[in-house]
Scaffold this active site. Structure first.
Site, PDB file in Angstrom:
ATOM      1  N   TYR A  76       0.838  -1.202   0.000  1.00 44.61           N
ATOM      2  CA  TYR A  76       0.000   0.000   0.000  1.00 44.61           C
ATOM      3  C   TYR A  76       0.870   1.248   0.000  1.00 44.61           C
ATOM      4  CZ  TYR A  76      -3.687   3.276   0.819  1.00 44.61           C
ATOM      5  OH  TYR A  76      -4.554   4.315   0.660  1.00 44.61           O
ATOM      6  N   PHE A 128      -5.894  23.303 -23.758  1.00 46.71           N
ATOM      7  CA  PHE A 128      -6.192  21.884 -23.918  1.00 46.71           C
ATOM      8  C   PHE A 128      -7.424  21.594 -23.076  1.00 46.71           C
ATOM      9  CE2 PHE A 128      -6.187  17.377 -23.126  1.00 46.71           C
ATOM     10  CZ  PHE A 128      -6.257  16.953 -24.434  1.00 46.71           C
ATOM     11  N   THR A 129      -8.256  20.680 -23.572  1.00 48.29           N
ATOM     12  CA  THR A 129      -9.588  20.465 -22.992  1.00 48.29           C
ATOM     13  C   THR A 129      -9.577  20.246 -21.473  1.00 48.29           C
ATOM     14  OG1 THR A 129      -9.348  18.155 -23.629  1.00 48.29           O
ATOM     15  CG2 THR A 129     -10.545  19.585 -25.158  1.00 48.29           C
ATOM     16  N   ASP A 219       3.194  21.434 -19.414  1.00 48.65           N
ATOM     17  CA  ASP A 219       2.463  20.205 -19.706  1.00 48.65           C
ATOM     18  C   ASP A 219       3.442  19.345 -20.492  1.00 48.65           C
ATOM     19  OD1 ASP A 219       1.012  18.125 -20.694  1.00 48.65           O
ATOM     20  OD2 ASP A 219      -0.794  19.303 -21.106  1.00 48.65           O
ATOM     21  N   LYS A 262       1.053   9.006 -22.985  1.00 52.25           N
ATOM     22  CA  LYS A 262       1.534   9.392 -24.329  1.00 52.25           C
ATOM     23  C   LYS A 262       3.029   9.051 -24.436  1.00 52.25           C
ATOM     24  CE  LYS A 262      -2.387  11.942 -23.887  1.00 52.25           C
ATOM     25  NZ  LYS A 262      -3.274  11.832 -22.730  1.00 52.25           N
ATOM     26  N   ARG A 386     -11.404  17.675 -33.491  1.00 51.51           N
ATOM     27  CA  ARG A 386     -10.716  18.694 -32.705  1.00 51.51           C
ATOM     28  C   ARG A 386     -11.105  20.060 -33.268  1.00 51.51           C
ATOM     29  NH1 ARG A 386      -8.433  16.477 -27.912  1.00 51.51           N
ATOM     30  NH2 ARG A 386     -10.675  16.575 -27.823  1.00 51.51           N
ATOM     31  N   PHE A 453     -17.114  16.743 -26.075  1.00 52.74           N
ATOM     32  CA  PHE A 453     -16.693  15.917 -27.217  1.00 52.74           C
ATOM     33  C   PHE A 453     -16.703  14.424 -26.901  1.00 52.74           C
ATOM     34  CE2 PHE A 453     -12.499  15.129 -25.461  1.00 52.74           C
ATOM     35  CZ  PHE A 453     -12.314  16.214 -24.631  1.00 52.74           C
TER      36      PHE A 453
HETATM   37  N1  PM9 Z   1      -4.954  13.870 -24.254  1.00 55.82           N
HETATM   38  C1  PM9 Z   1      -5.608  12.920 -26.310  1.00 55.82           C
HETATM   39  O1  PM9 Z   1      -6.213  12.043 -26.930  1.00 55.82           O
HETATM   40  C2  PM9 Z   1      -6.670  12.082 -24.140  1.00 55.82           C
HETATM   41  C3  PM9 Z   1      -8.105  12.275 -24.491  1.00 55.82           C
HETATM   42  S1  PM9 Z   1      -8.654  13.894 -24.946  1.00 55.82           S
HETATM   43  C4  PM9 Z   1      -8.897  14.652 -23.405  1.00 55.82           C
HETATM   44  O2  PM9 Z   1      -4.859  13.751 -26.863  1.00 55.82           O
HETATM   45  C5  PM9 Z   1      -2.443  16.996 -22.981  1.00 55.82           C
HETATM   46  C6  PM9 Z   1      -1.615  17.814 -23.913  1.00 55.82           C
HETATM   47  C7  PM9 Z   1      -3.151  15.910 -23.436  1.00 55.82           C
HETATM   48  C8  PM9 Z   1      -3.959  15.152 -22.524  1.00 55.82           C
HETATM   49  C9  PM9 Z   1      -4.782  14.107 -22.969  1.00 55.82           C
HETATM   50  C10 PM9 Z   1      -3.958  15.556 -21.166  1.00 55.82           C
HETATM   51  C11 PM9 Z   1      -4.759  14.797 -20.163  1.00 55.82           C
HETATM   52  C12 PM9 Z   1      -3.228  16.634 -20.777  1.00 55.82           C
HETATM   53  N2  PM9 Z   1      -2.483  17.335 -21.677  1.00 55.82           N
HETATM   54  O3  PM9 Z   1      -5.836  11.917 -20.648  1.00 55.82           O
HETATM   55  O4  PM9 Z   1      -5.821  12.693 -18.307  1.00 55.82           O
HETATM   56  O5  PM9 Z   1      -3.080  15.587 -24.727  1.00 55.82           O
HETATM   57  O6  PM9 Z   1      -3.959  11.304 -19.118  1.00 55.82           O
HETATM   58  O7  PM9 Z   1      -4.154  13.588 -19.898  1.00 55.82           O
HETATM   59  C13 PM9 Z   1      -5.715  12.981 -24.858  1.00 55.82           C
HETATM   60  P1  PM9 Z   1      -5.002  12.301 -19.470  1.00 55.82           P
END
Ligand code: PM9
Length: 463
Positions: A76, A128-129, A219, A262, A386, A453
């Site tokens: 844990y 970014f979203t 980021d 990523k 997008r 989206f």
């Molecule tokens: N990006 C992408 O497909 C996941 C789904 S869309 C919300 O590109 C950036 C630059 C990203 C990102 C996610 C996140 C969030 C932060 N910054 O999906 O929570 O491209 O791991 O990361 C998507 P998490």
């Protein structure tokens, strides 16, 4: 004299395990698309042939990462895999303190809650979203300070992710540095087409922020791809390793949020990395409320081990050359057919310019959403909108935001598809382009409250 004038790159791996792909008929896809409300996020992945929805969590892990999964220490607290990850983050990103989170938005949530107060303004190089939503939920207002070229799909500026120093300075003058919790800089700007920031620009942003006592949070989700594009495009970096460039990029910032799904070649995981001990203490206290203990942050020990090992693989020049090389291959093949795409070609995806496909469709008819649906109907290839749907509604007026960029993203998962899959993709996109005049657009039939989206539903416009 050899007839070969240049040597090709090849993927620096071979395939040990395969996952079968199923092809479907057009009528099967028509039903699946209607059932999904013309939203590619709502398709069952079993109905997808080549999945270019996202590069997030879709990478193929290496044998070494899978071996690491078997060495998960699921205690844990105090898991050895946490310490391994911490050591590697310190080595390659250079930040002092690590807080693991379940994925990137977990880190964005913590950082926004800790630093943003109602009435503050958060400047960033394009929204970014998830990042913007967390900033807004904490009471902040996002302010776009990216250079104008980023909003122009045809501009060939090599660093369209750059911060416009004039815009940033204007904001500082207008609201005062006390109202700016930090400057939010994304390395390779996703919504602009995977466009990098230059090292020169980052150095300038750092010195401007230092003059005003402002912090910078990166980021770092695709910072390794950014480092590669600096190596390829910025003078003075060609001879340096990606790992070395990454370290310098991060050294110009005060910390980062990270989606490991990523760059870091894992299916789940993220982190917040920091230099400021006070912010770290606050994050360490808050992470136990929302994610889990500060030595696992919502992840299993095995997930942290896979990320620690993925990081070492991700910064190898051979890996990143092939990863971005695949994206360039797809883009260059589409350009042979004069398909309108965002240029220069970015790091993780090809972005189709839906306005170039459907100049006859108003943005209210969701051209990019329509294009993603058409590509799926043609071939079973899944992509992502997008454009206006992703941009959401203005918090104050409740009206649609109308972004200049109305794009469809063909995102390349890392180490998953071959060049032949990309050739099939080219053929489908060209077919859809050649039939562009028949298309009438979509209207929205359901809209969720947040990040619409993901779950919105649509129906074809008739007549
Ligand atoms: N990006 C992408 O497909 C996941 C789904 S869309 C919300 O590109 C950036 C630059 C990203 C990102 C996610 C996140 C969030 C932060 N910054 O999906 O929570 O491209 O791991 O990361 C998507 P998490």
């Amino acid at each position: 004299m050899s007839r070969i004038t240049r040597r090709s790159w090849a993927e620096p791996y071979k395939i040990k395990m395969v996952e079968p792909l199923l092809r479907t008929t057009r009528s099967h896809r028509a039903k699946a698309m209607a059932d999904a409300g013309y939203n590619t996020f709502l398709l069952h992945s079993d109905d997808v042939y080549i999945d270019l929805l996202t590069d997030s969590g879709t990478s193929a892990m290496s044998d070494n990462q899978w071996a690491g999964m078997m060495l998960g220490d699921e205690a844990y607290s105090g898991s050895r895999n946490f310490y391994h990850l911490e050591e590697n983050v310190r080595q390659y990103y250079g930040y002092k303190y690590l807080i693991p989170t379940h994925q990137g938005r977990g880190a964005e949530h913590l950082l926004s809650r800790i630093l943003i107060r109602p009435g503050m303004f958060v400047p960033g190089n394009m929204y970014f979203t998830t990042t913007r939503l967390h900033q807004e939920l904490a009471g902040g207002t996002f302010v776009d300070v990216i250079i104008d070229e980023a909003h122009d799909p045809a501009s060939l500026h090599p660093f369209k992710g750059n911060v416009d120093l004039g815009k940033l300075e204007d904001l500082i003058r207008r609201v005062g540095p006390d109202k700016i919790p930090y400057v939010s800089v994304a390395a390779t700007v996703n919504m602009a087409g995977g466009q990098p920031v230059s090292m020169e620009n980052m150095r300038e942003v750092r010195s401007l922020c230092d003059r005003h006592g402002l912090k910078i949070y990166l980021d770092a989700t695709r910072a390794i791809e950014n480092a590669w594009l600096i190596k390829c495009r910025e003078e003075g970096f060609a001879h340096r390793s990606v790992a070395d460039i990454l370290r310098e990029l991060c050294s110009l910032t005060d910390g980062c949020t990270m989606s490991g799904k990523k760059d870091l070649l894992v299916n789940i995981g993220g982190f917040l990395a920091l230099n400021d001990p006070a912010v770290f203490e606050e994050a360490r206290s808050l992470v136990v409320v929302y994610e889990g203990m500060h030595t696992y942050g919502g992840l299993a020990g095995r997930d942290m081990e896979a990320m620690a090992r993925g990081l070492v693989e991700a910064v190898q020049d051979d890996h990143i050359a092939a990863r971005v090389g695949q994206v360039e291959y797809l883009g260059n093949r589409l350009l042979e057919y004069d398909i309108p795409i965002v240029r220069p070609i970015g790091g993780h995806a090809i972005f189709l310019d839906a306005r170039g496909f459907y100049p006859h469709l108003e943005q209210d008819l969701f051209p990019a959403q329509t294009l993603a649906a058409e590509i799926y109907l043609d071939s079973g290839i899944r992509s992502m909108e997008r454009g206006i749907v992703s941009a959401g509604r203005d918090e104050k007026t409740g009206q649609h935001r109308y972004p200049r960029l109305e794009l469809v993203r063909l995102t390349i998962p890392r180490r998953v598809y071959t060049q032949a899959h990309l050739d099939v993709t080219v053929e489908s996109v060209v077919t859809v382009f050649d039939e562009r005049h028949k298309v009438k657009g979509l209207h929205m039939t359901f809209e969720p409250k947040y990040l619409r989206f993901f779950q919105s539903r649509f129906a074809p416009v008739s007549g």
